[in-house]
Scaffold this active site. Structure first.
Site, PDB file in Angstrom:
ATOM      1  N   HIS A  25       6.587 -14.892  -3.230  1.00 50.38           N
ATOM      2  CA  HIS A  25       6.080 -14.270  -4.448  1.00 50.38           C
ATOM      3  C   HIS A  25       6.671 -12.878  -4.663  1.00 50.38           C
ATOM      4  O   HIS A  25       7.116 -12.230  -3.714  1.00 50.38           O
ATOM      5  CB  HIS A  25       4.543 -14.173  -4.379  1.00 50.38           C
ATOM      6  CG  HIS A  25       4.080 -13.646  -3.047  1.00 50.38           C
ATOM      7  ND1 HIS A  25       3.857 -12.303  -2.821  1.00 50.38           N
ATOM      8  CD2 HIS A  25       3.847 -14.266  -1.862  1.00 50.38           C
ATOM      9  CE1 HIS A  25       3.479 -12.134  -1.550  1.00 50.38           C
ATOM     10  NE2 HIS A  25       3.480 -13.303  -0.954  1.00 50.38           N
ATOM     11  N   GLU A  43       8.114 -14.786   7.438  1.00 52.66           N
ATOM     12  CA  GLU A  43       8.185 -14.109   6.136  1.00 52.66           C
ATOM     13  C   GLU A  43       8.859 -12.753   6.261  1.00 52.66           C
ATOM     14  O   GLU A  43       8.621 -12.022   7.245  1.00 52.66           O
ATOM     15  CB  GLU A  43       6.762 -13.912   5.599  1.00 52.66           C
ATOM     16  CG  GLU A  43       6.654 -13.148   4.306  1.00 52.66           C
ATOM     17  CD  GLU A  43       5.216 -12.972   3.856  1.00 52.66           C
ATOM     18  OE1 GLU A  43       4.331 -12.889   4.706  1.00 52.66           O
ATOM     19  OE2 GLU A  43       4.989 -12.948   2.633  1.00 52.66           O
ATOM     20  N   ASP A  62       0.159 -12.615   9.815  1.00 58.65           N
ATOM     21  CA  ASP A  62       0.702 -12.176   8.523  1.00 58.65           C
ATOM     22  C   ASP A  62       0.016 -10.857   8.170  1.00 58.65           C
ATOM     23  O   ASP A  62      -1.162 -10.839   7.835  1.00 58.65           O
ATOM     24  CB  ASP A  62       0.402 -13.251   7.456  1.00 58.65           C
ATOM     25  CG  ASP A  62       1.086 -12.944   6.129  1.00 58.65           C
ATOM     26  OD1 ASP A  62       1.086 -13.847   5.257  1.00 58.65           O
ATOM     27  OD2 ASP A  62       1.609 -11.832   5.962  1.00 58.65           O
ATOM     28  N   ASP A  85       5.415  -6.938   3.311  1.00 51.42           N
ATOM     29  CA  ASP A  85       4.668  -8.140   3.681  1.00 51.42           C
ATOM     30  C   ASP A  85       5.580  -8.971   4.567  1.00 51.42           C
ATOM     31  O   ASP A  85       6.603  -9.478   4.109  1.00 51.42           O
ATOM     32  CB  ASP A  85       4.295  -8.899   2.398  1.00 51.42           C
ATOM     33  CG  ASP A  85       3.529 -10.187   2.664  1.00 51.42           C
ATOM     34  OD1 ASP A  85       3.191 -10.884   1.679  1.00 51.42           O
ATOM     35  OD2 ASP A  85       3.271 -10.506   3.848  1.00 51.42           O
ATOM     36  N   GLU A  89       8.622 -16.245   1.961  1.00 50.25           N
ATOM     37  CA  GLU A  89       7.882 -16.838   3.073  1.00 50.25           C
ATOM     38  C   GLU A  89       7.936 -18.353   2.946  1.00 50.25           C
ATOM     39  O   GLU A  89       7.905 -18.897   1.848  1.00 50.25           O
ATOM     40  CB  GLU A  89       6.425 -16.380   3.118  1.00 50.25           C
ATOM     41  CG  GLU A  89       5.623 -16.585   1.855  1.00 50.25           C
ATOM     42  CD  GLU A  89       4.244 -15.938   1.947  1.00 50.25           C
ATOM     43  OE1 GLU A  89       3.570 -16.086   2.984  1.00 50.25           O
ATOM     44  OE2 GLU A  89       3.841 -15.278   0.983  1.00 50.25           O
ATOM     45  N   HIS A 149       0.802 -10.065  -5.324  1.00 55.35           N
ATOM     46  CA  HIS A 149       1.245 -11.271  -6.043  1.00 55.35           C
ATOM     47  C   HIS A 149       2.231 -10.902  -7.142  1.00 55.35           C
ATOM     48  O   HIS A 149       2.657 -11.757  -7.887  1.00 55.35           O
ATOM     49  CB  HIS A 149       0.063 -11.923  -6.764  1.00 55.35           C
ATOM     50  CG  HIS A 149      -0.757 -12.815  -5.914  1.00 55.35           C
ATOM     51  ND1 HIS A 149      -0.253 -13.918  -5.292  1.00 55.35           N
ATOM     52  CD2 HIS A 149      -2.048 -12.765  -5.605  1.00 55.35           C
ATOM     53  CE1 HIS A 149      -1.233 -14.512  -4.625  1.00 55.35           C
ATOM     54  NE2 HIS A 149      -2.322 -13.832  -4.802  1.00 55.35           N
TER      55      HIS A 149
HETATM   56  C1  LIG Z   1      -6.457 -11.986  -1.008  1.00 54.14           C
HETATM   57  O1  LIG Z   1      -5.601 -11.748   0.070  1.00 54.14           O
HETATM   58  C2  LIG Z   1      -4.287 -12.038  -0.042  1.00 54.14           C
HETATM   59  C3  LIG Z   1      -3.453 -11.611   0.988  1.00 54.14           C
HETATM   60  C4  LIG Z   1      -2.085 -11.851   0.923  1.00 54.14           C
HETATM   61  C5  LIG Z   1      -1.535 -12.506  -0.162  1.00 54.14           C
HETATM   62  C6  LIG Z   1      -0.057 -12.740  -0.211  1.00 54.14           C
HETATM   63  N1  LIG Z   1       0.143 -14.107  -0.667  1.00 54.14           N
HETATM   64  N2  LIG Z   1       0.295 -14.419  -1.969  1.00 54.14           N
HETATM   65  N3  LIG Z   1       0.369 -15.744  -2.086  1.00 54.14           N
HETATM   66  C7  LIG Z   1       0.261 -16.243  -0.837  1.00 54.14           C
HETATM   67  C8  LIG Z   1       0.134 -15.237   0.059  1.00 54.14           C
HETATM   68  C9  LIG Z   1       0.075 -15.451   1.539  1.00 54.14           C
HETATM   69  C10 LIG Z   1      -1.164 -14.800   2.141  1.00 54.14           C
HETATM   70  O2  LIG Z   1       1.227 -14.821   2.099  1.00 54.14           O
HETATM   71  C11 LIG Z   1       0.048 -16.952   1.903  1.00 54.14           C
HETATM   72  C12 LIG Z   1       0.783 -17.823   0.953  1.00 54.14           C
HETATM   73  C13 LIG Z   1       0.226 -17.679  -0.449  1.00 54.14           C
HETATM   74  O3  LIG Z   1       1.045 -18.364  -1.355  1.00 54.14           O
HETATM   75  C14 LIG Z   1       0.429 -19.229  -2.245  1.00 54.14           C
HETATM   76  O4  LIG Z   1       1.138 -20.047  -2.796  1.00 54.14           O
HETATM   77  N4  LIG Z   1      -0.911 -19.110  -2.448  1.00 54.14           N
HETATM   78  C15 LIG Z   1      -1.644 -19.940  -3.405  1.00 54.14           C
HETATM   79  C16 LIG Z   1      -0.976 -19.935  -4.781  1.00 54.14           C
HETATM   80  C17 LIG Z   1      -1.888 -21.359  -2.862  1.00 54.14           C
HETATM   81  C18 LIG Z   1      -2.372 -12.967  -1.196  1.00 54.14           C
HETATM   82  C19 LIG Z   1      -3.757 -12.723  -1.137  1.00 54.14           C
HETATM   83 CO   LIG Z   2       2.468 -12.539   3.705  1.00 54.46          CO
END
Ligand SMILES: COc1ccc(Cn2nnc3c2[C@](C)(O)CC[C@@H]3OC(=O)NC(C)C)cc1
Ligand SMILES: [Co+2]
Length: 377
Positions: free
Chosen positions: A225, A358, A145, A156, A262, A233
């Site tokens: 997201h 994704e 990813d 992304d 994703e 986010h």
């Molecule tokens: C701090 O480094 C990162 C890198 C990428 C992302 C991008 N992302 N934003 N949310 C998520 C992601 C990922 C990395 O795609 C993986 C799924 C994740 O979804 C999710 O539900 N997460 C929690 C609420 C449990 C976020 C932070």
């Molecule tokens: Co991603």
């Protein structure tokens, strides 16, 4: 190899498209009540006024495709995860023309967030830290990813690799679920309907492992997201795209939004929790200004973080690369004081296998564009 590109990819992509005419992603017309948008002169004019944002997104997507084409052909069992991460990050930095070593360079373009290299029951937010000796195994299921950005416009996109055919049904189930999510997405689409559709596709698949038939579950606490400039986010007001049927929340997708669609499938519980050493971090955009920091090294570290990453996520290896040493005390102080958020690896139960696919989609006024779509996925 793309015309004009080297192997490994090192030719800046802006030099391959002199007139900035990057390939357009997969365009899908809006349906039903929004079908008018395809021909509406007002919506087409609004779209034409977004040419800079479209150019940056399409350049980022072309870079993502060229980097992942090389990665998918060259990631092999026996390679260390560090070697794989650097393969992807060095290629992204070369193709964007942003090595990210001079202060502020990584804010203009380059690596958008840490290269996720989550294996087997680990679904997300894993990338090796300095000294990690983990070697990719023949029997591993690897989620790759990674993100590319130009001026904060983040592409992304993620894919899963396995080297044993027995995992193909898992990869196929999640790939189909992600494509269901992409198909259901659109202006005015309800998040709850997208989640239900994704889960239905995902759970219509099963896999036989060790002589036992297992259903494939959507991981209910992971989601797609919104993406906004410099915010993976979508900032504190970001919206989530559930990947399971969820209470009929009224959230709908809106014109002009960008989404990371994703989905994650698992042969385990279909639920992830935090576990293991943290590698992923990001500045808390909501932290009060001038929070008092008790550790003096934390102040200098925060300056390095703000100057090089802003609100983009980063990992410990990126601090090492910038010459930072003995930063763990200061880093832990920044996390404890809420100035920086830490994101531990997200894991399902031991022995389970998870997969991810994704894409990034643009809800343009007149058409839905799957900007990161390639001939690979
Ligand atoms: C701090 O480094 C990162 C890198 C990428 C992302 C991008 N992302 N934003 N949310 C998520 C992601 C990922 C990395 O795609 C993986 C799924 C994740 O979804 C999710 O539900 N997460 C929690 C609420 C449990 C976020 C932070
Ligand atoms: Co991603």
């Amino acid at each position: 190899v793309a015309p004009g590109q080297s192997s490994p990819p090192r030719v800046e992509v802006s030099k391959l498209f002199p007139d900035n005419a990057y390939p357009i992603g997969e365009e899908v017309e809006y349906q039903n009540d929004n079908a008018y948008r395809t021909t509406s002169e007002e919506k087409r004019a609004l779209d034409r006024s977004n040419s800079d944002y479209l150019t940056d997104y399409r350049q980022g997507a072309e870079i993502h495709r060229q980097v992942r084409t090389y990665a998918r052909a060259n990631i092999k069992p026996g390679m260390s995860l560090t070697e794989i991460a650097e393969m992807i990050e060095n290629s992204t930095r070369a193709l964007t023309g942003h090595p990210g070593l001079e202060e502020g360079d990584n804010i203009k373009g380059g690596v958008a967030f840490p290269t996720g290299l989550s294996i087997n029951h680990c679904a997300a937010h894993y990338t090796p830290n300095l000294g990690n000796k983990t070697v990719l195994q023949q029997s591993d299921v690897l989620k790759v990813d990674f993100g590319v950005h130009l001026n904060g416009y983040i592409v992304d996109s993620a894919f899963t690799m396995a080297f044993e055919p027995r995992f193909d049904p898992l990869l196929a189930a999640v790939r189909a679920a992600t494509n269901t999510g992409i198909a259901l997405a659109g202006i005015d689409a309800r998040m709850s309907e997208i989640g239900a559709g994704i889960q239905e596709t995902m759970e219509s698949h099963e896999i036989e492992l060790n002589g036992q038939l297992s259903p494939i579950k959507s991981i209910r606490n992971l989601n797609g997201h919104t993406i906004t400039p410099y915010s993976i986010h979508g900032g504190s007001s970001g919206k989530s795209v559930p990947i399971v049927a969820s209470p009929n929340n009224t959230d709908r997708m809106e014109e002009g939004e960008t989404y990371a669609i994703e989905t994650f499938g698992s042969t385990g519980k279909g639920f992830v929790r935090d576990d293991g050493e943290v590698s992923h971090y990001a500045r808390n955009p909501d932290a009060p200004k001038n929070t008092p920091l008790r550790i003096s090294s934390a102040k200098g570290l925060l300056r390095v973080i703000d100057k090089n990453f802003g609100t983009l996520p980063w990992c410990r290896r990126y601090l090492d690369r910038l010459g930072q040493e003995k930063y763990l005390l200061g880093l832990n102080c920044l996390v404890q004081s809420g100035v920086v958020n830490d994101y531990p690896p997200l894991v399902d139960i031991k022995g389970s296998y998870t997969a991810q696919w994704e894409h990034t989609i643009l809800l343009r006024p007149n058409v839905k564009e799957v900007v990161s779509r390639g001939t690979d996925y």
